[in-house]
Design an enzyme around this catalytic site. Structure first.
Site, PDB file in Angstrom:
ATOM      1  N   HIS A  77      -4.791 -16.445   8.520  1.00  8.18           N
ATOM      2  CA  HIS A  77      -3.847 -15.835   9.250  1.00  8.18           C
ATOM      3  C   HIS A  77      -3.597 -14.177   9.730  1.00  8.18           C
ATOM      4  CE1 HIS A  77      -1.652 -18.025   6.129  1.00  8.18           C
ATOM      5  NE2 HIS A  77      -2.552 -17.985   5.434  1.00  8.18           N
TER       6      HIS A  77
ATOM      7  N   PRO B 287       0.588  -1.694  -0.478  1.00  5.02           N
ATOM      8  CA  PRO B 287       0.035  -0.297   0.279  1.00  5.02           C
ATOM      9  C   PRO B 287       0.855   1.838  -0.063  1.00  5.02           C
ATOM     10  CG  PRO B 287      -0.708  -1.340   1.560  1.00  5.02           C
ATOM     11  CD  PRO B 287       0.593  -2.252   1.623  1.00  5.02           C
ATOM     12  N   GLU B 288       0.778   2.549  -1.059  1.00  7.59           N
ATOM     13  CA  GLU B 288       1.202   3.112  -0.626  1.00  7.59           C
ATOM     14  C   GLU B 288       0.159   4.201  -0.081  1.00  7.59           C
ATOM     15  OE1 GLU B 288       2.545   4.542  -4.908  1.00  7.59           O
ATOM     16  OE2 GLU B 288       2.384   2.127  -5.421  1.00  7.59           O
TER      17      GLU B 288
ATOM     18  N   ARG C 232       1.299 -13.118   4.606  1.00 10.27           N
ATOM     19  CA  ARG C 232       3.255 -13.115   4.536  1.00 10.27           C
ATOM     20  C   ARG C 232       3.764 -12.919   5.506  1.00 10.27           C
ATOM     21  NH1 ARG C 232       5.040 -11.004  -1.578  1.00 10.27           N
ATOM     22  NH2 ARG C 232       6.694 -12.720  -0.960  1.00 10.27           N
TER      23      ARG C 232
END
Length: 280
Positions: A99, A2-3, A118
């Protein structure tokens, strides 16, 4: 990853969902998510003590700095970097997902979960100004949507840099929050070749580049971010900026301005798409 527009969207959503709520309980299923101010995992006893200290704290505000989410708990600041697949969710269904690594339960019975497939994302527990100054976040450059970020300021920065302009935009110590998606779109807007040296940019070009930075980032926020891979907001909704992309991810497509074929190559160690005819 994400930016700025995606993180800003998440921060605003979380501000509406959890600001003013008091933490009643914390469940941690993967302890390495929590890192110290230098980015290292805590020793077990210290981690337990710090996490326990969060109980009873009220979230005063959720904001953003660069690509980081900031949870203001008064005398404690939680700094989270989502990396590739991290996400916060207020949906109770996320509590038991495979997760989900951290679950905050509030006194009103609502929850906030941190889920990360991840496991690259982090949450830092900052207890004083000295610790905050040691974080990577503290080295982030100017906020591009702030009043302080003017065209003159940008031009002065460009004159001092020998990097190519794509690398300059991606360097977080220069300008905070811009990543690969928005860098490509900004450079197309400004008609600047991503391989050009930053110090070769003229004052006139810097003015257009400044405008492109502001406009593309604000468009990203207004669109709720770009859902290219896994990004969704805190409610699980996708953004729409990907529908407005002109060059990023459009290998083999034709330029919307000149209709010539776009090129894709590696610039600043990132896959970069641009128009070799419009961007000079």
């Amino acid at each position: 990853m994400p930016e700025l527009p995606e993180v800003e969207t998440i921060a605003r959503g979380l501000q509406n969902k959890v600001s003013g709520k008091t933490i009643q309980d914390i469940r941690v299923r993967y302890s390495k998510i929590f890192r110290d101010c230098c980015g290292q995992p805590y020793l077990e006893e210290e981690r337990k003590q710090l996490i326990a200290s969060l109980t009873g704290k009220t979230i005063k505000a959720v904001t953003r700095r660069a690509k980081y989410l900031l949870f203001d708990l008064g005398d404690i600041l939680l700094v989270s970097h989502l990396r590739m697949t991290g996400r916060f969710s207020s949906d109770p269904e996320y509590v038991d997902k495979k997760h989900t690594h951290v679950v905050l339960t509030f006194t009103d019975g609502s929850v906030l979960s941190y889920n990360d497939t991840r496991k690259f994302g982090t949450i830092q527990i900052i207890t004083c100004e000295e610790e905050r100054l040691k974080t990577t976040m503290s080295r982030s450059g100017i906020e591009p949507l702030s009043d302080a970020f003017s065209a003159d300021y940008l031009f002065d920065m460009l004159k001092q840099s020998k990097r190519n302009i794509k690398a300059f935009l991606l360097t977080q110590e220069s300008i905070a929050g811009i990543g690969n998606i928005y860098a490509d779109e900004i450079l197309f807007f400004a008609a600047i070749d991503p391989k050009r040296r930053a110090n070769s940019i003229s004052e006139e070009e810097a003015i257009k580049l400044h405008r492109g930075i502001k406009e593309k980032l604000m468009m990203g926020i207004a669109s709720g971010g770009a859902s290219i891979l896994t990004y969704v907001n805190e409610s699980g909704d996708k953004g729409a900026f990907q529908e407005l992309l002109q060059v990023y991810g459009k290998k083999g497509c034709h330029c919307q301005i000149c209709n010539q074929k776009l090129l894709t190559e590696t610039v600043a160690a990132r896959t970069t798409t641009y128009c070799p005819y419009c961007q000079t």
